[in-house]
Design a protein around this motif. Structure first.
Motif, PDB file in Angstrom:
ATOM      1  N   PHE A 124     -32.087 -12.010  13.306  1.00 51.29           N
ATOM      2  CA  PHE A 124     -32.774 -10.692  12.916  1.00 51.29           C
ATOM      3  C   PHE A 124     -32.080 -10.464  11.686  1.00 51.29           C
ATOM      4  N   ARG A 125     -32.872  -9.698  11.051  1.00 53.48           N
ATOM      5  CA  ARG A 125     -32.510  -9.269   9.485  1.00 53.48           C
ATOM      6  C   ARG A 125     -32.898  -7.752   9.383  1.00 53.48           C
ATOM      7  N   LEU A 126     -32.244  -7.043   8.724  1.00 47.22           N
ATOM      8  CA  LEU A 126     -32.367  -5.675   8.217  1.00 47.22           C
ATOM      9  C   LEU A 126     -33.579  -5.719   6.874  1.00 47.22           C
ATOM     10  N   ASP A 127     -34.541  -4.856   6.883  1.00 50.08           N
ATOM     11  CA  ASP A 127     -35.237  -4.886   5.560  1.00 50.08           C
ATOM     12  C   ASP A 127     -34.888  -3.685   4.722  1.00 50.08           C
ATOM     13  N   SER A 128     -35.209  -3.453   3.622  1.00 51.42           N
ATOM     14  CA  SER A 128     -34.903  -2.347   2.692  1.00 51.42           C
ATOM     15  C   SER A 128     -34.787  -0.936   3.334  1.00 51.42           C
ATOM     16  N   ALA A 129     -35.656  -0.755   4.308  1.00 54.77           N
ATOM     17  CA  ALA A 129     -35.716   0.472   4.862  1.00 54.77           C
ATOM     18  C   ALA A 129     -34.753   0.736   6.159  1.00 54.77           C
ATOM     19  N   MET A 130     -33.898  -0.434   6.082  1.00 52.97           N
ATOM     20  CA  MET A 130     -32.752  -0.432   7.255  1.00 52.97           C
ATOM     21  C   MET A 130     -33.299  -0.581   8.580  1.00 52.97           C
ATOM     22  N   GLN A 131     -34.463  -1.187   8.780  1.00 54.17           N
ATOM     23  CA  GLN A 131     -35.076  -1.557  10.263  1.00 54.17           C
ATOM     24  C   GLN A 131     -35.026  -3.176  10.358  1.00 54.17           C
ATOM     25  N   SER A 132     -34.794  -3.472  11.524  1.00 53.45           N
ATOM     26  CA  SER A 132     -34.635  -4.723  11.984  1.00 53.45           C
ATOM     27  C   SER A 132     -35.999  -5.476  12.096  1.00 53.45           C
ATOM     28  N   HIS A 133     -36.255  -6.873  11.779  1.00 58.20           N
ATOM     29  CA  HIS A 133     -37.247  -7.615  12.130  1.00 58.20           C
ATOM     30  C   HIS A 133     -36.959  -9.065  12.415  1.00 58.20           C
ATOM     31  N   PRO A 134     -37.507  -9.507  13.553  1.00 58.09           N
ATOM     32  CA  PRO A 134     -37.025 -10.927  13.805  1.00 58.09           C
ATOM     33  C   PRO A 134     -37.439 -11.965  12.379  1.00 58.09           C
ATOM     34  N   VAL A 135     -36.488 -12.713  12.345  1.00 64.61           N
ATOM     35  CA  VAL A 135     -36.730 -13.883  11.073  1.00 64.61           C
ATOM     36  C   VAL A 135     -37.707 -14.860  11.429  1.00 64.61           C
ATOM     37  N   ASP A 136     -37.764 -15.180  13.000  1.00 61.31           N
ATOM     38  CA  ASP A 136     -38.956 -16.130  13.644  1.00 61.31           C
ATOM     39  C   ASP A 136     -39.318 -15.341  14.712  1.00 61.31           C
ATOM     40  N   PRO A 137     -40.653 -14.896  14.654  1.00 62.00           N
ATOM     41  CA  PRO A 137     -41.065 -14.287  16.001  1.00 62.00           C
ATOM     42  C   PRO A 137     -41.424 -15.045  17.010  1.00 62.00           C
ATOM     43  N   GLU A 138     -41.309 -16.172  17.048  1.00 62.57           N
ATOM     44  CA  GLU A 138     -41.573 -16.962  18.123  1.00 62.57           C
ATOM     45  C   GLU A 138     -40.407 -18.177  18.106  1.00 62.57           C
ATOM     46  N   PRO A 139     -39.133 -17.720  18.237  1.00 64.32           N
ATOM     47  CA  PRO A 139     -38.160 -18.644  18.573  1.00 64.32           C
ATOM     48  C   PRO A 139     -38.020 -19.330  19.925  1.00 64.32           C
ATOM     49  N   ASP A 140     -37.256 -20.596  19.942  1.00 67.45           N
ATOM     50  CA  ASP A 140     -36.856 -21.184  21.017  1.00 67.45           C
ATOM     51  C   ASP A 140     -35.948 -20.077  21.911  1.00 67.45           C
ATOM     52  N   ALA A 141     -35.993 -19.906  23.288  1.00 63.50           N
ATOM     53  CA  ALA A 141     -35.246 -18.940  23.841  1.00 63.50           C
ATOM     54  C   ALA A 141     -33.617 -19.276  23.946  1.00 63.50           C
ATOM     55  N   GLY A 142     -32.961 -18.183  23.726  1.00 66.48           N
ATOM     56  CA  GLY A 142     -31.529 -18.280  23.470  1.00 66.48           C
ATOM     57  C   GLY A 142     -30.721 -16.988  23.699  1.00 66.48           C
ATOM     58  N   GLU A 143     -29.575 -17.425  24.344  1.00 65.68           N
ATOM     59  CA  GLU A 143     -28.713 -16.469  24.793  1.00 65.68           C
ATOM     60  C   GLU A 143     -28.322 -15.356  23.640  1.00 65.68           C
ATOM     61  N   ARG A 144     -28.272 -15.695  22.681  1.00 63.67           N
ATOM     62  CA  ARG A 144     -27.806 -14.724  21.583  1.00 63.67           C
ATOM     63  C   ARG A 144     -29.050 -13.802  21.351  1.00 63.67           C
ATOM     64  N   ILE A 145     -30.176 -14.263  21.376  1.00 68.85           N
ATOM     65  CA  ILE A 145     -31.254 -13.275  21.093  1.00 68.85           C
ATOM     66  C   ILE A 145     -31.252 -12.213  22.390  1.00 68.85           C
ATOM     67  N   LEU A 146     -31.192 -12.829  23.491  1.00 69.12           N
ATOM     68  CA  LEU A 146     -31.152 -11.790  24.734  1.00 69.12           C
ATOM     69  C   LEU A 146     -30.027 -11.009  24.325  1.00 69.12           C
ATOM     70  N   LYS A 147     -28.905 -11.334  24.237  1.00 67.01           N
ATOM     71  CA  LYS A 147     -27.817 -10.257  24.037  1.00 67.01           C
ATOM     72  C   LYS A 147     -28.045  -9.245  23.070  1.00 67.01           C
ATOM     73  N   ALA A 148     -28.802  -9.691  21.862  1.00 67.61           N
ATOM     74  CA  ALA A 148     -29.204  -8.883  20.823  1.00 67.61           C
ATOM     75  C   ALA A 148     -30.073  -7.764  21.440  1.00 67.61           C
ATOM     76  N   ALA A 149     -31.080  -8.232  22.263  1.00 70.02           N
ATOM     77  CA  ALA A 149     -32.044  -7.185  22.655  1.00 70.02           C
ATOM     78  C   ALA A 149     -31.281  -6.313  23.713  1.00 70.02           C
ATOM     79  N   GLU A 150     -30.711  -6.851  24.470  1.00 74.66           N
ATOM     80  CA  GLU A 150     -29.653  -5.851  25.662  1.00 74.66           C
ATOM     81  C   GLU A 150     -28.685  -5.135  24.754  1.00 74.66           C
ATOM     82  N   GLY A 151     -28.275  -5.451  23.504  1.00 74.42           N
ATOM     83  CA  GLY A 151     -27.429  -4.721  22.829  1.00 74.42           C
ATOM     84  C   GLY A 151     -28.052  -3.697  22.024  1.00 74.42           C
ATOM     85  N   CYS A 152     -29.232  -3.557  22.059  1.00 73.80           N
ATOM     86  CA  CYS A 152     -30.051  -2.440  20.840  1.00 73.80           C
ATOM     87  C   CYS A 152     -29.751  -1.200  21.698  1.00 73.80           C
TER      88      CYS A 152
END
Length: 77
Positions: free
Chosen positions: A28-56
């Motif tokens: 994930f990255r923040l853009d110039s408007a300080m909003q998040s977007h996925p670096v790759d919208p179709e990544p391999d499944a991963g625990e860190r991505i799930l933790k990020a979603a749960e932590g939002c």
């Protein structure tokens, strides 16, 4: 081969807390408007991505299985 996910960030909900960028900095990255977007919208499944979603704090991140669209997060009730 493992699962792949489809990531989306609801920009109408994102408040730019940057929790996702701290928990999954390669995904994930923040853009110039300080909003998040996925670096790759179709990544391999991963625990860190799930933790990020749960932590939002506003649940702006959704994850679905690529292909089937089955929800991973938030889970269906």
């Amino acid at each position: 081969m493992g699962d792949r996910w489809h990531l989306e960030v609801d920009r109408s909900l994102c408040i730019g807390s940057a929790q996702c960028t701290h928990l999954a900095p390669d995904s994930f990255r923040l853009d110039s408007a300080m909003q998040s977007h996925p670096v790759d919208p179709e990544p391999d499944a991963g625990e860190r991505i799930l933790k990020a979603a749960e932590g939002c704090p506003v649940e702006a991140i959704s994850i679905a299985l690529l292909g089937s669209g089955e929800p991973v997060f938030p889970p269906e009730d």
